[in-house]
Design a protein around this motif. Sequence first.
Motif, PDB file in Angstrom:
ATOM      1  N   TYR A  39      -4.249   0.908  -7.234  1.00 48.47           N
ATOM      2  CA  TYR A  39      -4.957  -0.370  -7.083  1.00 48.47           C
ATOM      3  C   TYR A  39      -5.788  -0.398  -5.801  1.00 48.47           C
ATOM      4  O   TYR A  39      -6.863  -0.974  -5.753  1.00 48.47           O
ATOM      5  CB  TYR A  39      -3.966  -1.531  -7.083  1.00 48.47           C
ATOM      6  N   ALA A  40      -5.235   0.230  -4.769  1.00 49.23           N
ATOM      7  CA  ALA A  40      -5.950   0.244  -3.487  1.00 49.23           C
ATOM      8  C   ALA A  40      -7.195   1.112  -3.587  1.00 49.23           C
ATOM      9  O   ALA A  40      -8.271   0.732  -3.114  1.00 49.23           O
ATOM     10  CB  ALA A  40      -5.035   0.757  -2.378  1.00 49.23           C
TER      11      ALA A  40
ATOM     12  N   GLU B  44      -5.595   8.102   0.036  1.00 53.53           N
ATOM     13  CA  GLU B  44      -6.121   7.037  -0.820  1.00 53.53           C
ATOM     14  C   GLU B  44      -7.370   6.398  -0.211  1.00 53.53           C
ATOM     15  O   GLU B  44      -8.336   6.096  -0.919  1.00 53.53           O
ATOM     16  CB  GLU B  44      -5.040   5.977  -1.067  1.00 53.53           C
TER      17      GLU B  44
ATOM     18  N   GLU C 221      -7.561  -4.575   7.938  1.00 53.41           N
ATOM     19  CA  GLU C 221      -6.912  -4.808   6.656  1.00 53.41           C
ATOM     20  C   GLU C 221      -6.521  -3.480   5.995  1.00 53.41           C
ATOM     21  O   GLU C 221      -5.425  -3.359   5.441  1.00 53.41           O
ATOM     22  CB  GLU C 221      -7.860  -5.596   5.749  1.00 53.41           C
ATOM     23  N   VAL C 222      -7.414  -2.519   6.073  1.00 50.63           N
ATOM     24  CA  VAL C 222      -7.125  -1.206   5.489  1.00 50.63           C
ATOM     25  C   VAL C 222      -5.969  -0.548   6.251  1.00 50.63           C
ATOM     26  O   VAL C 222      -5.066   0.037   5.663  1.00 50.63           O
ATOM     27  CB  VAL C 222      -8.384  -0.315   5.521  1.00 50.63           C
ATOM     28  N   LEU C 223      -5.993  -0.681   7.583  1.00 54.34           N
ATOM     29  CA  LEU C 223      -4.947  -0.051   8.394  1.00 54.34           C
ATOM     30  C   LEU C 223      -3.581  -0.685   8.156  1.00 54.34           C
ATOM     31  O   LEU C 223      -2.556  -0.013   8.250  1.00 54.34           O
ATOM     32  CB  LEU C 223      -5.299  -0.154   9.881  1.00 54.34           C
ATOM     33  N   SER C 224      -3.582  -1.987   7.859  1.00 54.10           N
ATOM     34  CA  SER C 224      -2.300  -2.672   7.690  1.00 54.10           C
ATOM     35  C   SER C 224      -1.810  -2.624   6.243  1.00 54.10           C
ATOM     36  O   SER C 224      -0.732  -3.115   5.940  1.00 54.10           O
ATOM     37  CB  SER C 224      -2.409  -4.121   8.151  1.00 54.10           C
ATOM     38  N   ALA C 225      -2.619  -2.055   5.360  1.00 51.78           N
ATOM     39  CA  ALA C 225      -2.253  -2.025   3.942  1.00 51.78           C
ATOM     40  C   ALA C 225      -1.358  -0.825   3.639  1.00 51.78           C
ATOM     41  O   ALA C 225      -1.384   0.172   4.363  1.00 51.78           O
ATOM     42  CB  ALA C 225      -3.508  -1.967   3.075  1.00 51.78           C
ATOM     43  N   PRO C 226      -0.572  -0.928   2.577  1.00 50.17           N
ATOM     44  CA  PRO C 226       0.285   0.203   2.198  1.00 50.17           C
ATOM     45  C   PRO C 226      -0.513   1.306   1.511  1.00 50.17           C
ATOM     46  O   PRO C 226      -0.282   1.604   0.346  1.00 50.17           O
ATOM     47  CB  PRO C 226       1.314  -0.431   1.259  1.00 50.17           C
ATOM     48  N   VAL C 227      -1.468   1.852   2.216  1.00 49.54           N
ATOM     49  CA  VAL C 227      -2.278   2.936   1.659  1.00 49.54           C
ATOM     50  C   VAL C 227      -2.166   4.160   2.554  1.00 49.54           C
ATOM     51  O   VAL C 227      -2.054   4.050   3.768  1.00 49.54           O
ATOM     52  CB  VAL C 227      -3.775   2.558   1.531  1.00 49.54           C
ATOM     53  N   SER C 228      -2.203   5.329   1.919  1.00 45.30           N
ATOM     54  CA  SER C 228      -2.150   6.566   2.693  1.00 45.30           C
ATOM     55  C   SER C 228      -3.581   6.985   2.999  1.00 45.30           C
ATOM     56  O   SER C 228      -4.517   6.539   2.334  1.00 45.30           O
ATOM     57  CB  SER C 228      -1.441   7.648   1.885  1.00 45.30           C
TER      58      SER C 228
ATOM     59  N   GLY D 254      -5.807  -5.913  -4.213  1.00 46.98           N
ATOM     60  CA  GLY D 254      -5.800  -4.540  -4.695  1.00 46.98           C
ATOM     61  C   GLY D 254      -5.357  -3.561  -3.616  1.00 46.98           C
ATOM     62  O   GLY D 254      -4.565  -2.654  -3.861  1.00 46.98           O
ATOM     63  N   LEU D 255      -5.848  -3.796  -2.412  1.00 45.16           N
ATOM     64  CA  LEU D 255      -5.523  -2.914  -1.297  1.00 45.16           C
ATOM     65  C   LEU D 255      -4.010  -2.829  -1.080  1.00 45.16           C
ATOM     66  O   LEU D 255      -3.482  -1.792  -0.698  1.00 45.16           O
ATOM     67  CB  LEU D 255      -6.204  -3.454  -0.039  1.00 45.16           C
ATOM     68  N   PHE D 256      -3.339  -3.921  -1.335  1.00 46.61           N
ATOM     69  CA  PHE D 256      -1.885  -3.939  -1.147  1.00 46.61           C
ATOM     70  C   PHE D 256      -1.140  -3.548  -2.414  1.00 46.61           C
ATOM     71  O   PHE D 256       0.066  -3.778  -2.536  1.00 46.61           O
ATOM     72  CB  PHE D 256      -1.438  -5.310  -0.618  1.00 46.61           C
TER      73      PHE D 256
ATOM     74  N   CYS E  70       2.477  -4.174  12.054  1.00 47.60           N
ATOM     75  CA  CYS E  70       1.610  -4.159  10.875  1.00 47.60           C
ATOM     76  C   CYS E  70       0.951  -2.805  10.621  1.00 47.60           C
ATOM     77  O   CYS E  70       0.302  -2.626   9.599  1.00 47.60           O
ATOM     78  CB  CYS E  70       0.531  -5.220  11.010  1.00 47.60           C
TER      79      CYS E  70
ATOM     80  N   MET F 285       1.325   6.884  -5.371  1.00 44.84           N
ATOM     81  CA  MET F 285      -0.125   6.699  -5.235  1.00 44.84           C
ATOM     82  C   MET F 285      -0.483   5.231  -5.474  1.00 44.84           C
ATOM     83  O   MET F 285      -0.097   4.653  -6.481  1.00 44.84           O
ATOM     84  CB  MET F 285      -0.831   7.599  -6.267  1.00 44.84           C
ATOM     85  N   ASN F 286      -1.183   4.648  -4.532  1.00 52.09           N
ATOM     86  CA  ASN F 286      -1.588   3.247  -4.665  1.00 52.09           C
ATOM     87  C   ASN F 286      -2.952   3.181  -5.358  1.00 52.09           C
ATOM     88  O   ASN F 286      -4.001   3.086  -4.733  1.00 52.09           O
ATOM     89  CB  ASN F 286      -1.636   2.606  -3.279  1.00 52.09           C
TER      90      ASN F 286
END
Lengths: 253, 308
Positions: A4-5, A101, A91-98, B104-106, B52, A1-2
Amino acid sequence: MNIYAIRAIYVFEMSRTWRTLMESIASPILTTSLYFIVFGAAIGSRMGDIDGISYGSFIIPGLLMLSLLGESISNASFGIYFPKFSGTIYEVLSAPVSPVEVVIGYVGAAASKSLIIGGLILITARFFVDYQIMHPVMMVSFLLLTAISFSLFGFIIGLWADDFQKLQIIPMMVITPLTFLGGAFYSISMLPPFWQKVTLFNPVVYLISGFRWSFYGVADVNVGISLAMIMVFMLLCLTGIWWIFKTGYRLKN
Amino acid sequence: MESIITIRNLSKTYSTGLLALNNINLDIHKGEIFALLGPNGAGKTTLISIICGIVTPGEGDVTVDKHDIVLNFRAARSMIGLVPQELSIATFESVLTTMNFSRGLFGKPSNPVYIESVLRDLSLWDKRDERIVNLSGGMKRRVLIAKALAHEPKILFLDEPTAGIDVEQRRGMWNMVRRLRDSGVTIILTTHYIEEAEEMADRIGVINDGQISVIEEKTVLMNKLGKKQLALTLQHPLKSLPDELAGYPLELSQDGEVLVFTFDVQKEHTGISELLRKLSQFGIDFKDLHSSQSSLEDIFVSLVRDKS
């Protein structure tokens, strides 16, 4: 779980609320206060009691729901629509978030904001009309479930909309009529028998009825059914969001 | 060379039916600056967007530091910073707020010291509390770079990084990219400016119609495809070339005043001295001469033209 994101999205969304304090918090409270003044304090005194409750008090749960639904939908839909519109969604799409999240962050912030507004409206109402809360735990549960469900629904609208008009059309053309016809200002027992049946197809009836029960212990429909209806609605929204993220619909090519 | 991004048989067809990428195979080496060149609509941005996570991949595999971009997207994406082509940025936020959001997002805990160093490096520290809407275009571009660097990525994608930026700022940007490379960051940039690729890149890939037509070290590419030309301005205009010179790669200008000799820099014998001897033999005098090497731009134009 991320974590921080989730926090980053939540904080970012809430900061938008504080930045636009007048528009996002003061304005819905003012609007609802006007209802209290007109229907509660002014006209309400000339109206008869409904189910033994004074008219001013009777409309509080419905008005609160009206704001809660509207705010949840508009917050959540705008929250996700705007990054799509401005392109910052990359940015959201390229971030390591599911997807989970992302939803917790955006929907959590939207629901929090509408809960804050709901709380403030309840406090404001105190100045104009008298009310009691017989089942506080149930009342808070209804508030929470409604805020979350309709924020999820708003999130779907925000994902689906590809212009500002579509963003407005469902809240204006669907939600507002359903809320006004959902028993915010009357008990459905006041309707002719045929319309009493028809109105049961309106999901907002269950929300308002259940919510009013938590205040005064009287309801148009069974409380259990009301709760179940919110749950079903929430499940439908979750399924919709799951499908959107799975297929990338309107998010990814 | 250790590969940090591996792309195998990657194809992508959009729902409109457009085949944007057609069986791409590409390795990006760790620590290099890789320039991806190609005309508009060649597939540059699609390729970057797939790596990406912004566009869903079609067929094929992409791994980032051995992490599959779909199955292990968290590990893969954590390593990547992306600077998009468009100036897409939350305009009402302050520079610092948007930086913290990106970090934070990352999935990184806040680190004010690092954020400050990035902002100082990009000459944005003085503007940290400024709302982005008040910044100039060049500054917004730098904020986007700062955001992409906020989570200390190992790979940085720059999609047209110097579009709409003045010459001086472009130099500054190039220096910054070199510093990043020196600190161990792998950089992939797409550009329209051949000058930029020529100036910056270690290797160059050319993409056209969704296919990679060339991947080569920049110097090798320029040597391989670079033609040198010798232009001789003649003392007396010629009507036509003497028959004895027919075998030479010579061209006479329309007015007959300039003779252009094309030769290959790679060859041991370029044939210049032989040509000059012959010219004096036939009494063709010249008053000026200069040689020039084709730029990457010429190479690029010829490549794209050949393909289409």
